[in-house]
Design a protein around this motif. Sequence first.
Motif, PDB file in Angstrom:
ATOM      1  N   SER A 296      52.864 -52.882 -40.163  1.00 58.87           N
ATOM      2  CA  SER A 296      54.041 -52.039 -40.417  1.00 58.87           C
ATOM      3  C   SER A 296      55.130 -52.340 -39.383  1.00 58.87           C
ATOM      4  O   SER A 296      56.303 -52.454 -39.707  1.00 58.87           O
ATOM      5  N   ALA A 297      54.703 -52.485 -38.132  1.00 55.15           N
ATOM      6  CA  ALA A 297      55.692 -52.658 -37.061  1.00 55.15           C
ATOM      7  C   ALA A 297      56.365 -54.033 -37.115  1.00 55.15           C
ATOM      8  O   ALA A 297      57.586 -54.143 -37.029  1.00 55.15           O
ATOM      9  N   VAL A 298      55.556 -55.076 -37.265  1.00 56.24           N
ATOM     10  CA  VAL A 298      56.134 -56.424 -37.248  1.00 56.24           C
ATOM     11  C   VAL A 298      56.722 -56.735 -38.618  1.00 56.24           C
ATOM     12  O   VAL A 298      56.031 -56.680 -39.623  1.00 56.24           O
TER      13      VAL A 298
ATOM     14  N   LEU B 145      60.937 -57.408 -40.586  1.00 56.91           N
ATOM     15  CA  LEU B 145      62.318 -57.872 -40.453  1.00 56.91           C
ATOM     16  C   LEU B 145      62.957 -57.341 -39.181  1.00 56.91           C
ATOM     17  O   LEU B 145      63.880 -57.935 -38.636  1.00 56.91           O
ATOM     18  N   GLY B 146      62.468 -56.182 -38.712  1.00 59.14           N
ATOM     19  CA  GLY B 146      63.008 -55.607 -37.485  1.00 59.14           C
ATOM     20  C   GLY B 146      62.904 -56.584 -36.323  1.00 59.14           C
ATOM     21  O   GLY B 146      63.791 -56.657 -35.476  1.00 59.14           O
ATOM     22  N   ASN B 147      61.816 -57.362 -36.284  1.00 56.80           N
ATOM     23  CA  ASN B 147      61.616 -58.299 -35.182  1.00 56.80           C
ATOM     24  C   ASN B 147      62.389 -59.593 -35.396  1.00 56.80           C
ATOM     25  O   ASN B 147      63.001 -60.112 -34.467  1.00 56.80           O
TER      26      ASN B 147
ATOM     27  N   PHE C  42      68.415 -50.468 -47.348  1.00 54.47           N
ATOM     28  CA  PHE C  42      69.056 -51.678 -46.800  1.00 54.47           C
ATOM     29  C   PHE C  42      68.028 -52.740 -46.426  1.00 54.47           C
ATOM     30  O   PHE C  42      68.283 -53.931 -46.489  1.00 54.47           O
ATOM     31  N   TYR C  43      66.821 -52.303 -46.072  1.00 51.04           N
ATOM     32  CA  TYR C  43      65.765 -53.251 -45.691  1.00 51.04           C
ATOM     33  C   TYR C  43      65.449 -54.182 -46.862  1.00 51.04           C
ATOM     34  O   TYR C  43      65.262 -55.381 -46.702  1.00 51.04           O
ATOM     35  N   PHE C  44      65.432 -53.600 -48.057  1.00 52.85           N
ATOM     36  CA  PHE C  44      65.042 -54.385 -49.218  1.00 52.85           C
ATOM     37  C   PHE C  44      66.149 -55.356 -49.646  1.00 52.85           C
ATOM     38  O   PHE C  44      65.891 -56.327 -50.340  1.00 52.85           O
TER      39      PHE C  44
ATOM     40  N   LEU D 121      62.763 -47.921 -31.909  1.00 52.89           N
ATOM     41  CA  LEU D 121      62.125 -47.006 -32.864  1.00 52.89           C
ATOM     42  C   LEU D 121      61.945 -47.712 -34.205  1.00 52.89           C
ATOM     43  O   LEU D 121      60.893 -47.631 -34.836  1.00 52.89           O
ATOM     44  N   PHE D 122      63.006 -48.434 -34.618  1.00 50.63           N
ATOM     45  CA  PHE D 122      62.958 -49.112 -35.909  1.00 50.63           C
ATOM     46  C   PHE D 122      61.808 -50.108 -35.936  1.00 50.63           C
ATOM     47  O   PHE D 122      61.006 -50.148 -36.869  1.00 50.63           O
ATOM     48  N   THR D 123      61.723 -50.918 -34.909  1.00 55.79           N
ATOM     49  CA  THR D 123      60.726 -51.986 -34.923  1.00 55.79           C
ATOM     50  C   THR D 123      59.305 -51.433 -34.799  1.00 55.79           C
ATOM     51  O   THR D 123      58.361 -52.042 -35.267  1.00 55.79           O
TER      52      THR D 123
ATOM     53  N   SER E  91      54.463 -49.900 -45.931  1.00 52.79           N
ATOM     54  CA  SER E  91      54.212 -48.727 -45.085  1.00 52.79           C
ATOM     55  C   SER E  91      55.326 -47.697 -45.229  1.00 52.79           C
ATOM     56  O   SER E  91      55.098 -46.494 -45.112  1.00 52.79           O
ATOM     57  N   MET E  92      56.559 -48.172 -45.501  1.00 51.54           N
ATOM     58  CA  MET E  92      57.656 -47.213 -45.715  1.00 51.54           C
ATOM     59  C   MET E  92      57.465 -46.491 -47.043  1.00 51.54           C
ATOM     60  O   MET E  92      57.634 -45.283 -47.144  1.00 51.54           O
ATOM     61  N   LEU E  93      57.117 -47.281 -48.064  1.00 49.93           N
ATOM     62  CA  LEU E  93      56.949 -46.680 -49.386  1.00 49.93           C
ATOM     63  C   LEU E  93      55.818 -45.667 -49.395  1.00 49.93           C
ATOM     64  O   LEU E  93      55.895 -44.634 -50.063  1.00 49.93           O
TER      65      LEU E  93
END
Length: 434
Positions: free
Chosen positions: A21-23, A25-27, A101-103, A218-220, A316-318
Amino acid sequence: MENQRPSWTSRGAFVLAAIGSAVGLGNIWRFPYIMGQNGGAAFLVVYLLLILTICFIPLVAELVMGKITKKECIGAFESVNPKLKPIGALNPLTGILIMSFYFVVGGWILNYICLGFSNSEITDFSEYFSIFVQNSYSNCIFTLLFLFVCVFLTARGVKKGIEFANNILMPMFAIILLFLIFSALQLPNAHLGLEYMFKPDFSKINPHTFLTALGQALFTLSIGMGAMLTYGSYIKDDKAITKSAYTIIFSDTLFALMAGVMIFPTIFSFGLQPDSGAGLVFVTLPYIFAQIPHGNIVSIAFFVLLFAAAITSGISMLEVAVAALTERMKFSRIKACITAFCLIAVIAIPATLSFGLLSDFKIFDKTVFDFLDYITSNCLMPLNAFFICIITGWVMGVKGEMFTQNRLLAGLFDIGLRFAVPAILLGLVYIGLK
Ligand code: PHE
């Protein structure tokens, strides 16, 4: 009822899913471009400080709240006190805005997989990208396709798919990153990129650096929208939550640093701008692919693996919204997934179009895409993290002694959870809203 909830087979499965979940697009996408816009090395120092110390507390708080209540997000808050339900509902809501926006970026990745760059006649990838994002139809289709893949996997209850992605694809992703870092470091003037990344100019630090670094941290780490709470609620009997939290933080930070060491030397080698914004990775990487032998195959492999990393985060967001809909509204998993698909699509389409047809449509001076990114990372996620700290620390009575025998560490944790971290989070939300 309680027994029907899913749970992780082992601590390893939980930690891997949380890292998955963490790793994402944020990274690889967000970290380098935010760092490029906020002063390079000076930003990195603030970011590392925040992610290694302060963010540990809301991460543990979210996991513990999930683990103790064993409920999806809204139910977790409600079970502490029915009046807290609206605060709980803010989490899936934040999630829907993030996904919107992530998608879009997920859609760009799918599109780039199809492109494959080496041997193409393109020489100016910045110009190429700025035309690419304006293509409203193809980007809308790819955004929806990315959303569909996430929804499809979530609807199938994906455990096997996620575990495969985490166990096999993520290590492969790390290997390809190392290979690209190696290639980037061979480029002329690569050292300038490393200097930009590691030689801080502290005069570049201002209150906004802290806000942006915290938002990114926080996002990542997927904190502040219920993802970690929901994953925590599937933990059975894990005493080593703090150890898991540090494993998540270290792995995530490693991926972000690797992305930076891959991107910045390339930027300086090709005379690109580090502060060029959301397209940074998409503009920079094709230059490496165009340089190395079999670059088009490496390009496809890289974007496929990035796609896998984005999918494990997207799922994980969904899961937050889907768990809320199935457990609270008694929707079937399929119905919950279709509902989430529609809700996200309605916001994701304008976000996709904000680079083309809707580029002149502004909310508080920002395009839809930028507004969603800003408001979630810099306001809503810190706000949700603030509530989690306050509720676990003051209402649920979570204490440092639950995690460690060391009295000093336990005391520091208590002060952090009840006073210091909520105060910092609230201060930053205030700066973010100003
Ligand atoms: N942490 C994910 C990433 O770095 C994004 C994410 C945010 C996932 C919030 C879940 C919840 O890409």
